[in-house]
Design an enzyme around this catalytic site. Structure first.
Site, short mmCIF file in Angstrom:
data_model
loop_
_atom_site.label_atom_id
_atom_site.label_comp_id
_atom_site.label_asym_id
_atom_site.label_seq_id
_atom_site.Cartn_x
_atom_site.Cartn_y
_atom_site.Cartn_z
N GLU A 28 100.61 -53.70 36.08
CA GLU A 28 101.03 -52.72 35.08
C GLU A 28 100.64 -51.34 35.59
O GLU A 28 99.48 -51.10 35.94
CB GLU A 28 100.38 -53.03 33.73
CG GLU A 28 100.88 -52.10 32.64
CD GLU A 28 100.78 -52.69 31.22
OE1 GLU A 28 100.49 -53.89 31.07
OE2 GLU A 28 101.02 -51.92 30.27
N GLU A 79 98.28 -51.09 20.90
CA GLU A 79 99.57 -51.39 21.50
C GLU A 79 99.90 -52.88 21.39
O GLU A 79 100.16 -53.56 22.38
CB GLU A 79 99.60 -50.92 22.96
CG GLU A 79 99.39 -49.41 23.06
CD GLU A 79 99.53 -48.83 24.46
OE1 GLU A 79 99.26 -49.55 25.43
OE2 GLU A 79 99.93 -47.66 24.56
N ASP A 125 96.69 -39.85 26.49
CA ASP A 125 96.86 -40.92 27.46
C ASP A 125 97.08 -40.41 28.87
O ASP A 125 98.21 -40.48 29.37
CB ASP A 125 98.05 -41.80 27.03
CG ASP A 125 98.11 -43.10 27.79
OD1 ASP A 125 97.15 -43.39 28.52
OD2 ASP A 125 99.12 -43.81 27.66
N GLU A 142 100.04 -42.78 36.82
CA GLU A 142 101.12 -43.11 35.89
C GLU A 142 101.91 -41.87 35.47
O GLU A 142 103.13 -41.86 35.53
CB GLU A 142 100.54 -43.81 34.66
CG GLU A 142 101.60 -44.13 33.61
CD GLU A 142 101.03 -44.92 32.43
OE1 GLU A 142 99.82 -45.21 32.40
OE2 GLU A 142 101.83 -45.26 31.54
N TRP A 152 105.82 -43.54 19.29
CA TRP A 152 104.56 -43.54 20.04
C TRP A 152 103.64 -42.34 19.75
O TRP A 152 102.59 -42.20 20.37
CB TRP A 152 104.84 -43.61 21.54
CG TRP A 152 105.52 -44.88 21.94
CD1 TRP A 152 106.86 -45.10 22.02
CD2 TRP A 152 104.89 -46.12 22.29
NE1 TRP A 152 107.11 -46.39 22.41
CE2 TRP A 152 105.91 -47.04 22.59
CE3 TRP A 152 103.55 -46.54 22.40
CZ2 TRP A 152 105.65 -48.36 22.97
CZ3 TRP A 152 103.29 -47.85 22.79
CH2 TRP A 152 104.34 -48.75 23.06
O1 GCW Z 1 98.77 -45.49 29.69
C1 GCW Z 1 99.13 -46.52 28.84
C2 GCW Z 1 100.04 -47.36 29.64
C3 GCW Z 1 99.99 -48.82 29.31
C4 GCW Z 1 98.53 -49.26 29.28
C5 GCW Z 1 97.83 -48.46 28.20
C6 GCW Z 1 96.35 -48.78 28.10
C7 GCW Z 1 97.56 -51.31 29.98
O2 GCW Z 1 101.34 -46.86 29.57
O3 GCW Z 1 100.71 -49.48 30.29
O4 GCW Z 1 98.39 -50.63 29.10
O5 GCW Z 1 97.92 -47.10 28.47
O6 GCW Z 1 95.58 -47.99 28.60
O7 GCW Z 1 95.99 -49.77 27.53
#
Ligand code: GCW
Length: 684
Positions: free
Chosen positions: A163, A290, A369, A397, A546
């Site tokens: 992931e 999530e 995030d 990411e 989101w």
């Molecule tokens: O940054 C986001 C990501 C998810 C990730 C989540 C997290 C593992 O898009 O893919 O999941 O955070 O940190 O739990």
């Protein structure tokens, strides 16, 4: 060579300056008396490093008084170590620290530690010193890590996917099987240990069906094989666990953390794990986040959930690392009151003081995030009776996915230096919250999402290795500067050619600002394609559930997070921080749109309007991305061609892609605002 596989452990050949290089006489022989695996690994690293750096085959020091490098623990019976280090030095070395001293009297450079892992860390440090030295320094230092826990989180899935992985597939798993590639794992452990990593969670925090069984007898033998490799290099293995594990396969009818059967189920699991892996680190948990299960299902809170697991691990010395990334991901975009940025604080601040002593909360560096630019999470400083670690994301990411260069150490530095004002007048920077020194926490430290995969060079983009390297170095010692880390990495990776060092260091240090300038103006985030998160899409997340909005209309943009007229988020900070962010006048430009909704004509501290800032930074950003390529191209012929070419290819892509960003963002805001670029450049 040339593939990047050796990363910073390749030690390119060193040119010592002239005959004064007296250290050379020590380097040629090694004195070690202990048999311990970790010490033997240290010896191996030493020999390997010296062979490639200096082209010498290191001999075993035979003569009692001959010049050598001596390595060993203080109590391990190595008389050279005993002769060199006095009581006071020995007392100053902590459980993972080491002392290095050059002693002319004893004809040696000695690396001593209280534990085998300290010796290994010391040897890696000696290799770094040798690589960067002129051959004549007086080595004499005692070094201890600032942070206890220095952790890497893998988001690897059992099927081999990762992931948010941008460097190929997992090197742990494939097609729901454990890969049989101990050499790769050993090389990975060597790399991680060389920068001081001491904890690795090997599976994704989103724990899917098969991975839920990693804590069961079916898979523990395989997990234990990985732990065996890690152990030699001072790394404890952790697993991410599924909070609803007891439900899987119908074993129990509930996962309620206060249910006695559930509690005893987890205690049983813990016992099974420790029977297989006596030094198992503990659990990493993503719960009620999530769509992952968690204590909320049973009307319990996160302290109930974490404490239940803590109780199960406690008898074995295990830790629960409980993530604070908890927010409503099913928000209605029409709802302007709910603010995702508030969520972690709102959930966890009220629980401060309720967690068991072996629970550590893991808090993302920012409230959203891992965006290109975010303020620091206000939980740092707010939680005063809770063990905590900060979570960074080495995986890029939102910062170019290892196709763009984005050296993140400067961003992490900013976060770590941020004064939380948790101690009023006294300095209370995040680095001292997470190292545990401010509140005297039992556990403390840093964690980060890994950026590696099975690509030959580990990280896809070779320059992304600098983030992995830099993360470890910073976790060990937050006082190191971003520049010094970049230089060190460049030297270890490419050798000592000043032109290379200079250019690579500059590229790295400029890269975050460049990436920010063509992607994320003034603290606004999320203008990206949904799901995979690569490339520009201004409204990609605007009407999503989101909690990720910029609220751009024809007059202005930004999220009002003030107390006065917005979500009240700014009040989660303390003292001067709360005031600064609340105030439109005082809010720093780079976070303006994170805290305020302003007209496009609002004038920044820089003197520019918001809209002109957007145009300017996007035009400049794309130009600067092109310059990165041009400066890299001056290095052709100055390094292994394989290394040169792989970076050139990525920088070409970045330069092109930056134009796409520039044009999409500029065009979007031009069409929304109707305001012309003062410089009349092309906007579509
Ligand atoms: O940054 C986001 C990501 C998810 C990730 C989540 C997290 C593992 O898009 O893919 O999941 O955070 O940190 O739990």
């Amino acid at each position: 060579r040339g593939s990047g596989y050796e990363a910073w452990l390749g030690y390119p050949r060193q040119q010592f300056g002239g005959s004064t290089a007296s250290d050379l006489e020590y380097y040629g022989a090694l004195y070690i008396v202990e048999e311990n695996e970790t010490l033997q690994a240290a010896a191996q690293e030493y020999r390997r490093g010296m062979a490639s750096m200096l082209g010498i085959a290191v001999a075993n020091a035979a003569e009692p008084g001959g010049a050598c490098v001596a390595i060993g623990t203080f109590q391990g019976g190595n008389e050279r170590i005993q002769n060199v280090f006095d009581e006071q030095t020995i007392r100053a070395v902590g459980p993972e620290g080491y002392a290095i001293r050059k002693s002319r009297e004893n004809h040696c450079i000695a690396v001593g530690a209280s534990s085998p892992i300290g010796v290994l860390y010391g040897v890696f440090h000696l290799l770094r010193l040798a690589k960067t030295s002129t051959g004549n320094e007086a080595f004499d230092e005692v070094v201890n890590p600032a942070n206890k826990l220095r952790m890497i989180n893998h988001w690897d899935n059992f099927d081999g996917s990762i992931e948010r992985g941008y460097a190929g597939h997992s090197f742990f798993y494939k097609h729901n099987r454990f890969l049989d590639n101990p050499q790769r794992l050993r090389d990975y452990a060597r790399m991680m240990s060389s920068v001081g990593i001491n904890a690795i969670a090997v599976n994704n925090v989103n724990v899917h069906e098969q991975e839920t069984l990693f804590i069961s007898p079916a898979y523990l033998p395989d997990i234990s094989n990985i732990a065996d490799i890690f152990r030699v290099y001072g790394i404890r293995l952790y697993l991410s666990v599924n909070f609803a594990s007891p439900l899987q396969g119908g074993e129990l009818g509930t996962a309620d953390p206060l249910d006695p059967e559930v509690r005893s189920w987890w205690r049983g699991k813990a016992a099974g794990i420790y029977a297989a892996i006596p030094d198992f680190g503990g659990f990493v948990v993503k719960a009620d986040s999530e769509n992952r299960p968690g204590p909320f299902t049973y009307g319990r809170d996160h302290a109930d959930g974490a404490n239940m697991l803590a109780e199960a691990l406690e008898p074995f010395g295990g830790l629960v690392i409980w993530r604070c990334f908890v927010y409503n991901c099913k928000q209605d975009w029409r709802d302007r009151k709910t603010d995702r940025a508030r969520a972690a604080y709102d959930h966890f601040k009220p629980l401060d003081g309720r967690f068991h002593t072996n629970v550590i909360l893991q808090i993302k560096n920012g409230p959203m995030d891992f965006q290109v630019r975010e303020p620091v999470s206000p939980l740092f400083g707010a939680l005063q009776q809770t063990n905590q670690v900060i979570e960074f994301q080495i995986a890029q990411e939102y910062t170019g996915q290892q196709r763009h260069v984005c050296y993140l150490v400067p961003q992490w530095k900013e976060v770590l230096e941020f004064n939380t004002y948790a101690k009023g007048e006294e300095d209370a920077p995040v680095k001292h919250v997470v190292d545990g020194s401010i509140w005297n926490n039992r556990y403390s430290g840093v964690a980060a999402v890994s950026n590696v995969g099975d690509d030959l060079n580990w990280t896809g983009h070779l320059l992304a290795q600098a983030n992995l390297y830099g993360y470890g170095r910073l976790a060990w010692n937050p006082e190191l500067s971003a520049e010094c880390i970049a230089e060190e990495w460049a030297r270890l990776t490419f050798g000592s050619d000043p032109a290379v060092l200079d250019t690579v260091t500059r590229i790295l240090l400029d890269s975050w600002s460049i990436y920010e300038s063509y992607t994320a103006p003034l603290g606004v985030g999320w203008m990206i394609n949904p799901d995979h998160h690569y490339g520009p899409n201004v409204d990609g997340y605007e009407y999503s559930p989101w909690g990720t909005y910029h609220f751009a209309d024809n007059r202005g943009m930004g999220v009002d997070r003030t107390v006065r007229s917005g979500t009240g988020y700014s009040a989660q900070y303390m003292g001067p921080n709360a005031e600064r962010y609340e105030s439109l006048e005082d809010c720093p430009d780079e976070l303006l749109l994170f805290f305020h909704h302003v007209p496009y004509t609002h004038v920044l501290h820089s003197g520019k309007t918001v809209i002109q800032h957007i145009y300017d930074t996007h035009f400049e950003g794309a130009e600067r991305a092109a310059e990165l390529l041009a400066s890299w191209q001056t290095l052709q012929g100055r390094m292994e061609e394989g290394l040169y070419l792989q970076v050139e290819e990525r920088l070409l892509e970045q330069a092109e892609h930056a134009k796409e960003w520039r044009d999409k963002i500029n065009t979007y805001f031009y069409r929304k605002s109707g305001i012309e670029d003062q410089q009349q450049r092309t906007i579509y």
